[in-house]
Design a protein around this motif. Structure first.
Motif, PDB file in Angstrom:
ATOM      1  N   LEU A 178       0.824  -1.216   0.000  1.00  8.63           N
ATOM      2  CA  LEU A 178       0.000   0.000   0.000  1.00  8.63           C
ATOM      3  C   LEU A 178       0.850   1.255   0.000  1.00  8.63           C
ATOM      4  O   LEU A 178       0.500   2.252  -0.616  1.00  8.63           O
ATOM      5  N   ALA A 179       1.956   1.247   0.733  1.00  9.61           N
ATOM      6  CA  ALA A 179       2.737   2.473   0.872  1.00  9.61           C
ATOM      7  C   ALA A 179       4.178   2.137   1.204  1.00  9.61           C
ATOM      8  O   ALA A 179       4.464   1.140   1.864  1.00  9.61           O
ATOM      9  N   VAL A 180       5.055   2.996   0.746  1.00  5.04           N
ATOM     10  CA  VAL A 180       6.491   2.844   0.940  1.00  5.04           C
ATOM     11  C   VAL A 180       7.004   4.160   1.508  1.00  5.04           C
ATOM     12  O   VAL A 180       6.598   5.225   1.062  1.00  5.04           O
TER      13      VAL A 180
ATOM     14  N   ALA B 154       9.494   7.174   2.378  1.00  2.00           N
ATOM     15  CA  ALA B 154      10.696   7.922   1.988  1.00  2.00           C
ATOM     16  C   ALA B 154      10.935   8.945   3.106  1.00  2.00           C
ATOM     17  O   ALA B 154      10.942   8.574   4.272  1.00  2.00           O
TER      18      ALA B 154
END
Lengths: 296, 296
Positions: free
Chosen positions: B193-195, B197
């Motif tokens: 769903l999300a990474v 940074a």
């Protein structure tokens, strides 16, 4: 499909061209190109993704993603043997698919493992459709002019700082792509501001605005995933992408040449020039000048 | 620092313990532990990051990130020879640093290349401080009890579906870490769903809420980057992380055992149990049971 004897042509195939349509304007462009060439088309709009304004000028039907039986039935009814899968579809979960009987049969063939990665699933869908007797074409095969070429497209071109960001972005996008996640990232002054997962490029650009540092703006980098089947879900850039990039304070957009669809090339270039952005097609395997500037 | 003869101890060193403090509660916890042990402390709060409520009970001074000369001067004035770098600092751009004279000298030593990755810069800072005669301790070295151990910490533990998400998350976090980006990602039913940074875990959790699919919720996975200097910026989980994870519809949090700081272990466990989440310390090099469940 690479190195094949002849580029498939939407005018040559038998029967109608079946278009499995996700979001965005490209399904309409493909349909128009085929129709203008005298070939009948039939559009299956994925419910919740296909845009009515885009597909409603063509013979079409909306179908749930999981209703594979209904899709096959419609495609056969309308004598579609060649298919194009085009336009983004938000990745469904196995549960939200609610497959029909045919869908369940196909899912059993694909296996749940295909759900552990974006390409895993799309590649499996292409394989299964092939086994069902369909020929799957890439949007870039039916509309070669849509593929962005290598080099500068806009009036502006990247300077040394932007090249540093582009090289860093290639490194990050490759690492992500190697585990089958996302296609893009945003880099500013060497800092990776944002990495794309399922949210899509527009949402990533929206959050990058709040993450930007002072000084020269960043760059959006979009690459094809290593090993990605180019008939599915190629990175896409449209005029809206450029507007969003400018809104996020970026200085430009770098895309993989020969692997990125420009939905409307002339409009993309016009927007880039109007907004003062560069738009550049890169070959990630080739060090672009001035690469040496990035190692200082 | 691993395998050293003796664990550095905040009570044994000479002079005061210098604490270079970013955000969050850990700088205050380290300062309190040292003071309770009878060792004087001096806190340098990074302007815009250190939280006044956390550091103002200790001798302290706020300093801009770029004002390296001022920092060295303060550390020497207060007889600090052992330093701890602790608490998150939003990664600055080279331009926004506005280095003072000493900062410029140090930057010249570090080189702009250090700005092409999070660890690059932090590792360089540790190296330079070492050359200036300081000993750099990790927060985990002065407060061993803060490091989360392997295994289940909460009442609940991951089921087979959650293990599938954890293994996918390890794969993705490793790929990201290999290019020195982020430390975490969110996986639900095999979908990334999300990474993470530069936005940080809290912001990543906030956006995951809007990206979740129907069905069983996802998992937050946080790992140490391969090759990361464990004296800098270890992944951190606090009670707030668990509240945000629950808010995003997740079912649990998996962290790298032995490499993740739990800011307040008892409170983390209490929140996990109250919210019905699992909290689990994993060794990413070891296949955890029931790993075979993920290959179906």
């Amino acid at each position: 499909m690479k190195g094949g004897a002849a580029t498939p042509d939407i005018r040559v195939g038998q029967g109608a061209l079946g278009i499995l349509a996700g979001g965005g304007p490209i399904p309409g462009q493909v349909a128009r190109a085929a129709r203008d060439a005298g070939r009948p088309v039939f559009v299956i709009g994925f419910q919740g993704f296909a845009e009515p304004a885009v597909i409603e000028n063509f013979p079409h039907e909306y179908v749930r993603l999981g209703a594979a039986g209904r899709m096959l039935e419609l495609l056969r009814q309308h004598d579609c043997r060649d298919l194009v899968l085009v336009g983004p579809v938000r990745r469904p979960s196995l549960l939200s698919l609610r497959p029909d009987a045919e869908g369940t049969r196909i899912l059993a063939k694909i296996g749940a493992a295909a759900f552990l990665g974006d390409d895993g699933m799309l590649a499996a869908v292409v394989r299964v459709l092939g086994e069902e007797g369909f020929t799957i074409l890439g949007a870039h095969e039916v509309m070669e002019t849509m593929l962005g070429a290598s080099g500068v497209v806009s009036r502006l071109k990247p300077d040394a700082a932007a090249w540093g960001d582009i090289h860093r972005g290639i490194e990050v996008a490759r690492a992500l792509g190697s585990v089958d996640v996302g296609q893009g990232c945003i880099v500013q002054q060497g800092i990776v501001l944002a990495v794309e997962a399922v949210e899509g490029t527009d949402q990533m650009l929206a959050r990058a605005a709040g993450l930007a540092r002072p000084g020269p703006g960043g760059v959006l980098i979009k690459l094809v995933k290593p090993g990605q089947d180019r008939r599915t879900d190629l990175p896409t850039i449209g005029p809206r992408t450029l507007v969003a990039a400018a809104g996020a304070g970026l200085r430009g957009v770098a895309f993989e040449a020969g692997g990125t669809l420009l939905t409307d090339r002339a409009a993309c270039v016009a927007e880039a020039d109007r907004l003062g952005l560069f738009l550049f097609g890169i070959d990630p395997d080739v060090a672009h000048a001035p690469a040496q500037e990035t190692d200082r």
